[in-house]
Write a protein that holds these residues in place. Structure first.
Motif, PDB file in Angstrom:
ATOM      1  N   VAL A   1       0.838  -1.201   0.000  1.00  0.00           N
ATOM      2  CA  VAL A   1       0.000   0.000   0.000  1.00  0.00           C
ATOM      3  C   VAL A   1       0.873   1.251   0.000  1.00  0.00           C
ATOM      4  O   VAL A   1       0.639   2.201  -0.762  1.00  0.00           O
ATOM      5  CB  VAL A   1      -0.961  -0.001   1.206  1.00  0.00           C
TER       6      VAL A   1
ATOM      7  N   ILE B   1     -14.053  -0.098  -2.363  1.00  0.00           N
ATOM      8  CA  ILE B   1     -13.417  -1.400  -2.156  1.00  0.00           C
ATOM      9  C   ILE B   1     -14.311  -2.452  -2.796  1.00  0.00           C
ATOM     10  O   ILE B   1     -15.508  -2.532  -2.490  1.00  0.00           O
ATOM     11  CB  ILE B   1     -13.189  -1.689  -0.663  1.00  0.00           C
TER      12      ILE B   1
ATOM     13  N   LEU C   1      -9.783  -0.194  -4.440  1.00  0.00           N
ATOM     14  CA  LEU C   1      -9.116  -1.475  -4.195  1.00  0.00           C
ATOM     15  C   LEU C   1      -9.947  -2.584  -4.816  1.00  0.00           C
ATOM     16  O   LEU C   1     -11.140  -2.690  -4.541  1.00  0.00           O
ATOM     17  CB  LEU C   1      -8.959  -1.743  -2.699  1.00  0.00           C
TER      18      LEU C   1
ATOM     19  N   ASN D   1      -9.923  -6.352  -4.434  1.00  0.00           N
ATOM     20  CA  ASN D   1      -9.385  -7.375  -3.550  1.00  0.00           C
ATOM     21  C   ASN D   1      -9.594  -8.723  -4.233  1.00  0.00           C
ATOM     22  O   ASN D   1     -10.588  -9.417  -4.004  1.00  0.00           O
ATOM     23  CB  ASN D   1     -10.170  -7.319  -2.230  1.00  0.00           C
TER      24      ASN D   1
ATOM     25  N   VAL E   1      -6.045  -0.438   3.189  1.00  0.00           N
ATOM     26  CA  VAL E   1      -6.490   0.595   2.253  1.00  0.00           C
ATOM     27  C   VAL E   1      -7.573   1.452   2.898  1.00  0.00           C
ATOM     28  O   VAL E   1      -7.581   2.680   2.752  1.00  0.00           O
ATOM     29  CB  VAL E   1      -6.990  -0.034   0.948  1.00  0.00           C
TER      30      VAL E   1
END
Length: 255
Positions: free
Chosen positions: A77, A141, A90, A92, A128
Motif C-alpha cells: 500500500v 473497495i 481497491l 481485492n 487501504v
C-alpha cells in the motif's frame, strides 16, 4: 464509455494481478483512465503487465505482494501510494483453492485457503480503508467473491466457506465505513474462462460439467467489466454492501 464510468485522476490497486481475472481487471481500470497498482507474488508477470498498460497509454506500477504476509500488505500500500498517489479503488482479488474431499483436508490446506481468501482480503481492505479514512477521501473497495459462496459443490468446501465469509465481510465493512464515504461491495463471478482453466473446458469432464449449467457455457473476463466499472465509478455511488452475482444463473440453476 460513459463519463460516469471514467476513472481519470483515480488510483486503483488490484491484488492477484499477475494473471487471469486480476490482470484483466487491471487492464480495464487502466483503459478507464485510472493509474493502476498491480500486486502479486509473481513480479515478472506484473512487470510485463505494467509494460503492456504503459504501451497502451496508461499508467501502472508493480509491487510484490503475498497477502498472507501482513507486513507485505502495508508495504505494498505504501509503495503504490508513493508511486501513483492515494488509493481510491481497491480490487481485492487474490484467491486460491485446494480441492479435496472433506475427510482428507489437512490443516495446511485449510490455512492456505482461509489465510489468502479471507484473512488476507480482510487485512488488505483494512490497510487501504485506514488510508482512506485518515485522509478523509472516501473510496471504493471491491471484493472478488464467487458464485460458489451461494451454490456449494463437492470437493471445494473450504473455498466455498471462505467466499461466503468474504460476502459477510463485505457487508460488515460497508456498514462501518459508510460514515467515511467508503463503498464496499462484492462481485461473485461464475465460471469464467481464463488461461488457467481454458484447456479443462475442452475435455470430456469439462463438457459434462457444462451440461449441468443453466446454459452450457462459461463466461469471458469481459463479462465482469460492467459490474467492475459500476462499482468503481460514480454510477455506483449509491451501492454499498451489495453482493452482485455475475454467473449466468449458475447459483440458482446448477443441477
Amino acid at each position: 464509455m460513459t463519463d460516469a464510468r471514467r476513472l481519470d485522476g483515480k488510483t486503483a490497486l488490484v491484488t492477484g494481478a499477475s494473471s487471469g481475472l486480476g490482470a484483466h481487471f487491471a487492464r480495464v481500470l487502466a483503459q478507464a483512465g485510472a493509474a493502476v497498482g498491480v500486486a502479486a507474488r509473481r513480479v515478472e508477470r506484473l512487470n510485463d503487465l505494467v509494460a503492456e498498460i504503459e504501451a497502451s497509454g496508461g499508467k501502472a506500477f508493480a509491487t510484490a505482494l503475498d497477502v498472507t504476509d501482513l507486513k507485505q500488505i502495508d508495504s505494498a500500500v505504501t509503495e503504490v501510494e508513493a508511486a501513483l498517489g492515494p488509493i481510491d479503488i481497491l480490487v481485492n482479488n487474490s484467491g486460491v483453492t485446494a480441492p479435496s474431499a472433506i475427510q482428507r483436508i489437512s490443516e495446511e490446506d485449510y490455512d492456505f485457503v482461509m489465510d489468502t481468501n479471507l484473512k488476507g482480503a480482510f487485512f488488505m481492505a483494512q490497510a487501504v480503508g485506514k488510508s482512506m479514512i485518515e485522509r478523509k477521501s472516501g473510496g471504493r473497495i471491491i471484493n472478488i467473491s464467487s458464485t460458489l459462496a451461494h451454490r456449494v459443490i463437492g470437493q471445494l468446501s473450504i473455498y466455498c466457506m471462505s467466499k461466503i465469509a468474504l460476502d459477510q465481510m463485505t457487508t460488515a465493512m460497508a456498514l462501518e465505513w459508510a460514515r467515511h464515504d467508503i463503498n464496499v461491495n462484492a462481485i461473485c463471478p461464475g465460471y469464467i474462462e481464463t488461461e488457467m482453466n481454458a484447456d479443462y473446458w475442452q475435455t470430456e469432464a469439462g463438457q459434462a460439467f457444462l451440461q449441468r449449467f443453466p446454459r452450457p457455457r462459461v463466461g469471458e473476463p469481459a463479462d465482469l467489466d460492467g459490474a467492475l466499472l459500476l462499482l468503481a465509478g460514480d454510477e455506483g455511488r449509491f451501492m454499498n454492501g451489495s453482493v452482485i452475482r455475475v454467473d449466468d444463473g449458475f447459483a440458482v440453476g446448477f443441477k
